[in-house]
Design a protein around this motif. Sequence first.
Motif, PDB file in Angstrom:
ATOM      1  N   GLY A 168      32.526  26.190  50.695  1.00 17.84           N
ATOM      2  CA  GLY A 168      32.891  25.744  49.349  1.00 17.84           C
ATOM      3  C   GLY A 168      32.386  26.599  48.200  1.00 17.84           C
ATOM      4  N   TYR A 169      31.896  27.800  48.461  1.00 18.27           N
ATOM      5  CA  TYR A 169      31.393  28.673  47.394  1.00 18.27           C
ATOM      6  C   TYR A 169      32.554  29.108  46.486  1.00 18.27           C
ATOM      7  CZ  TYR A 169      29.782  33.096  45.336  1.00 18.27           C
ATOM      8  OH  TYR A 169      29.502  34.120  44.480  1.00 18.27           O
ATOM      9  N   ASP A 170      32.348  28.973  45.180  1.00 23.88           N
ATOM     10  CA  ASP A 170      33.440  29.148  44.214  1.00 23.88           C
ATOM     11  C   ASP A 170      34.278  30.418  44.440  1.00 23.88           C
ATOM     12  OD1 ASP A 170      32.482  26.862  43.100  1.00 23.88           O
ATOM     13  OD2 ASP A 170      32.245  27.656  41.064  1.00 23.88           O
ATOM     14  N   ALA A 171      33.625  31.564  44.567  1.00 27.60           N
ATOM     15  CA  ALA A 171      34.363  32.836  44.595  1.00 27.60           C
ATOM     16  C   ALA A 171      35.248  32.975  45.839  1.00 27.60           C
ATOM     17  CB  ALA A 171      33.391  34.003  44.520  1.00 27.60           C
ATOM     18  N   LEU A 172      34.968  32.184  46.872  1.00 25.14           N
ATOM     19  CA  LEU A 172      35.752  32.300  48.110  1.00 25.14           C
ATOM     20  C   LEU A 172      36.609  31.066  48.374  1.00 25.14           C
ATOM     21  CD1 LEU A 172      32.930  33.806  50.378  1.00 25.14           C
ATOM     22  CD2 LEU A 172      34.773  35.046  49.239  1.00 25.14           C
ATOM     23  N   HIS A 173      36.502  30.085  47.481  1.00 27.78           N
ATOM     24  CA  HIS A 173      37.196  28.820  47.732  1.00 27.78           C
ATOM     25  C   HIS A 173      38.578  28.832  47.086  1.00 27.78           C
ATOM     26  CE1 HIS A 173      36.763  24.160  48.114  1.00 27.78           C
ATOM     27  NE2 HIS A 173      37.778  24.654  48.781  1.00 27.78           N
ATOM     28  N   LEU A 174      39.430  29.687  47.592  1.00 26.41           N
ATOM     29  CA  LEU A 174      40.814  29.732  47.123  1.00 26.41           C
ATOM     30  C   LEU A 174      41.710  30.220  48.251  1.00 26.41           C
ATOM     31  CD1 LEU A 174      41.424  32.809  44.799  1.00 26.41           C
ATOM     32  CD2 LEU A 174      39.526  32.613  46.345  1.00 26.41           C
ATOM     33  N   ALA A 175      43.004  29.905  48.100  1.00 30.48           N
ATOM     34  CA  ALA A 175      44.022  30.332  49.072  1.00 30.48           C
ATOM     35  C   ALA A 175      43.650  29.952  50.504  1.00 30.48           C
ATOM     36  CB  ALA A 175      44.248  31.846  48.971  1.00 30.48           C
ATOM     37  N   ALA A 184      35.038  32.601  37.975  1.00 36.98           N
ATOM     38  CA  ALA A 184      34.534  32.672  39.357  1.00 36.98           C
ATOM     39  C   ALA A 184      35.555  33.313  40.287  1.00 36.98           C
ATOM     40  CB  ALA A 184      34.181  31.278  39.852  1.00 36.98           C
ATOM     41  N   LEU A 185      36.844  33.168  39.921  1.00 31.05           N
ATOM     42  CA  LEU A 185      37.908  33.657  40.811  1.00 31.05           C
ATOM     43  C   LEU A 185      38.449  35.025  40.416  1.00 31.05           C
ATOM     44  CD1 LEU A 185      39.909  30.319  41.203  1.00 31.05           C
ATOM     45  CD2 LEU A 185      38.214  31.277  42.753  1.00 31.05           C
ATOM     46  N   ARG A 186      38.024  35.474  39.235  1.00 30.01           N
ATOM     47  CA  ARG A 186      38.601  36.699  38.678  1.00 30.01           C
ATOM     48  C   ARG A 186      38.412  37.902  39.588  1.00 30.01           C
ATOM     49  NH1 ARG A 186      35.957  37.130  33.441  1.00 30.01           N
ATOM     50  NH2 ARG A 186      34.281  37.907  34.759  1.00 30.01           N
ATOM     51  N   ASP A 187      37.315  37.908  40.313  1.00 28.33           N
ATOM     52  CA  ASP A 187      37.006  39.077  41.136  1.00 28.33           C
ATOM     53  C   ASP A 187      37.364  38.891  42.610  1.00 28.33           C
ATOM     54  OD1 ASP A 187      36.035  40.886  39.185  1.00 28.33           O
ATOM     55  OD2 ASP A 187      34.267  39.622  38.970  1.00 28.33           O
ATOM     56  N   THR A 188      38.187  37.902  42.888  1.00 30.33           N
ATOM     57  CA  THR A 188      38.608  37.700  44.281  1.00 30.33           C
ATOM     58  C   THR A 188      40.068  38.108  44.431  1.00 30.33           C
ATOM     59  OG1 THR A 188      37.119  35.821  44.330  1.00 30.33           O
ATOM     60  CG2 THR A 188      38.638  36.043  46.188  1.00 30.33           C
ATOM     61  N   GLU A 244      42.131  25.030  45.050  1.00 30.29           N
ATOM     62  CA  GLU A 244      41.671  24.198  46.175  1.00 30.29           C
ATOM     63  C   GLU A 244      40.804  23.051  45.676  1.00 30.29           C
ATOM     64  OE1 GLU A 244      42.531  24.437  49.329  1.00 30.29           O
ATOM     65  OE2 GLU A 244      43.622  26.335  49.220  1.00 30.29           O
ATOM     66  N   SER A 245      40.152  23.262  44.531  1.00 32.82           N
ATOM     67  CA  SER A 245      39.286  22.228  43.981  1.00 32.82           C
ATOM     68  C   SER A 245      39.265  22.377  42.473  1.00 32.82           C
ATOM     69  CB  SER A 245      37.866  22.398  44.530  1.00 32.82           C
ATOM     70  OG  SER A 245      36.954  21.641  43.757  1.00 32.82           O
ATOM     71  N   ASN A 246      39.189  21.247  41.809  1.00 35.83           N
ATOM     72  CA  ASN A 246      39.012  21.323  40.372  1.00 35.83           C
ATOM     73  C   ASN A 246      37.575  21.778  40.098  1.00 35.83           C
ATOM     74  OD1 ASN A 246      39.536  21.094  37.689  1.00 35.83           O
ATOM     75  ND2 ASN A 246      40.316  19.010  37.822  1.00 35.83           N
ATOM     76  N   GLY A 247      37.354  22.324  38.935  1.00 31.11           N
ATOM     77  CA  GLY A 247      35.977  22.673  38.558  1.00 31.11           C
ATOM     78  C   GLY A 247      35.591  24.099  38.907  1.00 31.11           C
ATOM     79  N   ILE A 248      36.514  24.869  39.473  1.00 30.94           N
ATOM     80  CA  ILE A 248      36.216  26.280  39.738  1.00 30.94           C
ATOM     81  C   ILE A 248      36.783  27.083  38.568  1.00 30.94           C
ATOM     82  CG2 ILE A 248      36.519  28.235  41.312  1.00 30.94           C
ATOM     83  CD1 ILE A 248      36.855  26.260  43.596  1.00 30.94           C
ATOM     84  N   THR A 249      35.941  27.862  37.918  1.00 25.83           N
ATOM     85  CA  THR A 249      36.393  28.535  36.695  1.00 25.83           C
ATOM     86  C   THR A 249      37.228  29.780  37.009  1.00 25.83           C
ATOM     87  OG1 THR A 249      34.440  29.939  36.613  1.00 25.83           O
ATOM     88  CG2 THR A 249      34.289  27.817  35.470  1.00 25.83           C
TER      89      THR A 249
END
Length: 430
Positions: free
Chosen positions: A150-157, A174-178, A166-171
Amino acid sequence: MEANYVSKTAKSMQLHRRAKQVLPAGVSYFIRYFKPYPFYVDWAKGSKIRDVDGNVYTDYWMGHYTHILGHSPSRIVKAVKEQIEHGTHYGVCHELEIALAEQVVKMVPSAEMVRFSNSGTEAAMYATRLARSYTGKNKIVKFEGGWHGGYDALHLAVKPPFELLESNGITDGALRDTIVAPFNNLQETKKRINDKEIAAVIVEPVIGAGGCIPAEKEFLKGLRELCHEKDAVLIFDEIITGFRLAPGGGQQYYGVIPDITILGKILGGGFPIGGVTGRRDIMERMDPLLYERPKFSFQGGTFTANPATLTAGLEMLRNLEDGRVINNLNRHGRRVYRGLEAVFERKKVDAVVNCVGSLFQVHFTREKVRDVNAAYRADKEKLAKYHSALMDNSVFFLPAKNGAISSAHSEEDLEKLILETERFVGESGY
Ligand SMILES: Cc1ncc(COP(=O)(O)O)c(C=O)c1O
């Protein structure tokens, strides 16, 4: 089927009602929820779990694929009991942390140094930070369908549609660099990276949560070369595959060696754990005696390397080290694969069985499942019905999740799984 389940699980129904008052959705982790309500367990040993109403199931979920020696193996239980008489958590240095780190270094090809954490999520988080610290770059490549906790930077797709959070509350920050890339597709991965500077590529050798999807060897080899070319760190998430596909995990099985490996599950012998391991020159970034702020990459935590977990982990790895248990499990995996395939073929059911070592998943589809999109195109409703029919007949899969075989599963357990599959296929009139 549901009426049958409800008639057998009155106490679980009561407990779930109570649970919903104090636990969101009545559970501690939503993947454990299923309709109409999950059963509550009061005992687990070997291949079996028993619910509070006295129903006994052969378990293929196995504590999130943790219990490769079955539930509560006597040797581990005995060792942990002895340990906790000496102390539950010292919070200072002790020999067990050295011993388990040495054992990991002995078994895992890429391991030169180790740090322990309390969960796989933490391991993924610290590995990401470490890779950024080592390379001085920010961008991380992860794959569609990959689950790294569930770590923000990896919690997508993680599941389609991939654009949906995947979850609300991830900015956004946090995802900009993934960068998200398609699994088993090297060409498209290269395109998505294009000329961007990347710190790391993180990949599961076998996608677990997304449907037991093995990486193709050429894909992993391609990622290895790509990381060399881009001066990036290759991270294998071996939280499921570690100590399961081979004593040295997926990297030994595939013969592709990453720079950093993250571990969990089996490593803790049934207790909470995570671990980051890898090349010495990378791992040493976690040493503030060598790298002062701001070059140092932090890792730590109150319960890291607690002696109960480490005792269990050490006992576990010593059991797996010579490969005999794992070879036998892989043989059982092939038996299940062949048995299920034969049933589907005989009954002309559109289903494929993805099986790697002792992990397997049925997909009700005609197409080969080599990425998570194909897994989601398969008939999920049929899969839910299948798992629910198995549960009705005392064979437990967490609905829609992979199965994992342990050394405690007997030949009879495996035969029953195949037999119940045949019965389901027959009764549902395929
Ligand atoms: C491949 C993979 N990575 C990371 C994690 C996260 O580990 P944990 O649940 O211990 O935080 C999991 C958990 O299922 C996993 O399967």
